[in-house]
Design a protein around this motif. Structure first.
Motif, PDB file in Angstrom:
ATOM      1  N   GLU A  98      -1.233  -4.922  -6.619  1.00  0.00           N
ATOM      2  CA  GLU A  98      -0.956  -3.836  -7.619  1.00  0.00           C
ATOM      3  C   GLU A  98      -1.710  -2.609  -7.523  1.00  0.00           C
ATOM      4  OE1 GLU A  98      -1.015  -3.310 -12.416  1.00  0.00           O
ATOM      5  OE2 GLU A  98      -0.093  -5.082 -11.565  1.00  0.00           O
ATOM      6  N   TYR A  99      -3.244  -2.987  -7.252  1.00  0.00           N
ATOM      7  CA  TYR A  99      -4.158  -1.975  -7.080  1.00  0.00           C
ATOM      8  C   TYR A  99      -3.869  -1.375  -5.436  1.00  0.00           C
ATOM      9  CZ  TYR A  99      -8.429   0.561  -6.333  1.00  0.00           C
ATOM     10  OH  TYR A  99      -9.388   1.493  -5.866  1.00  0.00           O
ATOM     11  N   LEU A 100      -3.548  -2.196  -4.762  1.00  0.00           N
ATOM     12  CA  LEU A 100      -3.341  -1.635  -3.328  1.00  0.00           C
ATOM     13  C   LEU A 100      -1.929  -0.713  -3.326  1.00  0.00           C
ATOM     14  CD1 LEU A 100      -3.596  -1.624  -0.136  1.00  0.00           C
ATOM     15  CD2 LEU A 100      -2.243  -3.562  -0.095  1.00  0.00           C
ATOM     16  N   LEU A 101      -1.088  -0.964  -4.014  1.00  0.00           N
ATOM     17  CA  LEU A 101       0.213  -0.355  -3.841  1.00  0.00           C
ATOM     18  C   LEU A 101       0.064   1.074  -4.870  1.00  0.00           C
ATOM     19  CD1 LEU A 101       2.934  -3.063  -4.588  1.00  0.00           C
ATOM     20  CD2 LEU A 101       2.568  -1.656  -2.436  1.00  0.00           C
ATOM     21  N   ASP A 102      -0.936   0.775  -5.735  1.00  0.00           N
ATOM     22  CA  ASP A 102      -1.009   2.203  -6.690  1.00  0.00           C
ATOM     23  C   ASP A 102      -1.851   3.214  -6.063  1.00  0.00           C
ATOM     24  OD1 ASP A 102       0.476   1.231  -8.733  1.00  0.00           O
ATOM     25  OD2 ASP A 102      -1.202   0.855  -9.986  1.00  0.00           O
ATOM     26  N   THR A 103      -2.754   2.632  -5.176  1.00  0.00           N
ATOM     27  CA  THR A 103      -3.842   3.629  -4.371  1.00  0.00           C
ATOM     28  C   THR A 103      -3.506   4.157  -3.175  1.00  0.00           C
ATOM     29  OG1 THR A 103      -5.148   1.732  -3.867  1.00  0.00           O
ATOM     30  CG2 THR A 103      -5.914   2.640  -5.852  1.00  0.00           C
ATOM     31  N   VAL A 104      -2.649   3.497  -2.151  1.00  0.00           N
ATOM     32  CA  VAL A 104      -2.552   3.544  -1.001  1.00  0.00           C
ATOM     33  C   VAL A 104      -1.377   4.458  -0.677  1.00  0.00           C
ATOM     34  CG1 VAL A 104      -2.145   2.612   1.417  1.00  0.00           C
ATOM     35  CG2 VAL A 104      -3.817   1.669  -0.023  1.00  0.00           C
ATOM     36  N   SER A 105      -1.313   5.696  -0.216  1.00  0.00           N
ATOM     37  CA  SER A 105      -0.222   6.469   0.081  1.00  0.00           C
ATOM     38  C   SER A 105      -0.171   6.518   1.558  1.00  0.00           C
ATOM     39  CB  SER A 105      -0.220   7.496  -0.746  1.00  0.00           C
ATOM     40  OG  SER A 105      -1.147   8.361  -0.279  1.00  0.00           O
TER      41      SER A 105
END
Length: 140
Positions: A98-105
């Motif tokens: 979840e953190y990865l998907l929220d922070t990586v663009s």
């Protein structure tokens, strides 16, 4: 009697440093050729304070589900400091994802070649998250 057995990377004597008390146990080695890192009291307290001040614990039902450590922002020549970044120290597979998907663009994905979080996660996720669970988490 035996208080405990330590493995590689574990420490001892921290309570004596924090509480200003004498050591409560003596260490006896089971193996030869052990290496130790000795940390002075003042250095230990400084490290402990720095880590606590820069660590965020996300809890659910009283349990840590994600632990982040603030790292120093990079300084680019002519651009000043960039925004603060956080390193994932530990967490549940779902919260890390979840953190990865929220922070990586996509636009920032390749901007910092030293940031290996996405690659590390994708390479290692099969160890702690089966493919079916990974796919369900991505869909959610």
């Amino acid at each position: 009697g035996l208080v405990g057995t330590l493995q590689e990377g574990e420490g001892f004597g921290e309570l004596a440093l924090v509480n200003d008390a004498p050591r409560a146990a003596t260490i006896i080695l089971r193996e030869n050729h052990c290496l130790f890192l000795r940390v002075d009291k003042e250095d230990f307290k400084r490290i402990l304070t720095d880590v606590e001040a820069n660590t965020i614990h996300l809890k659910e039902h009283g349990q840590d589900v994600l632990v982040l450590e603030k790292c120093q922002p990079a300084v680019s020549p002519g651009q000043g400091r960039s925004a603060a970044r956080y390193l994932v120290m530990s967490g549940t597979p779902e919260k890390i994802l979840e953190y990865l998907l929220d922070t990586v663009s996509l636009d920032t994905l390749y901007s910092d070649p030293t940031d290996t979080f996405l690659g590390d996660f994708l390479l290692m996720r099969s160890i702690f998250m089966p493919t079916t669970q990974f796919h369900k988490a991505l869909l959610n």
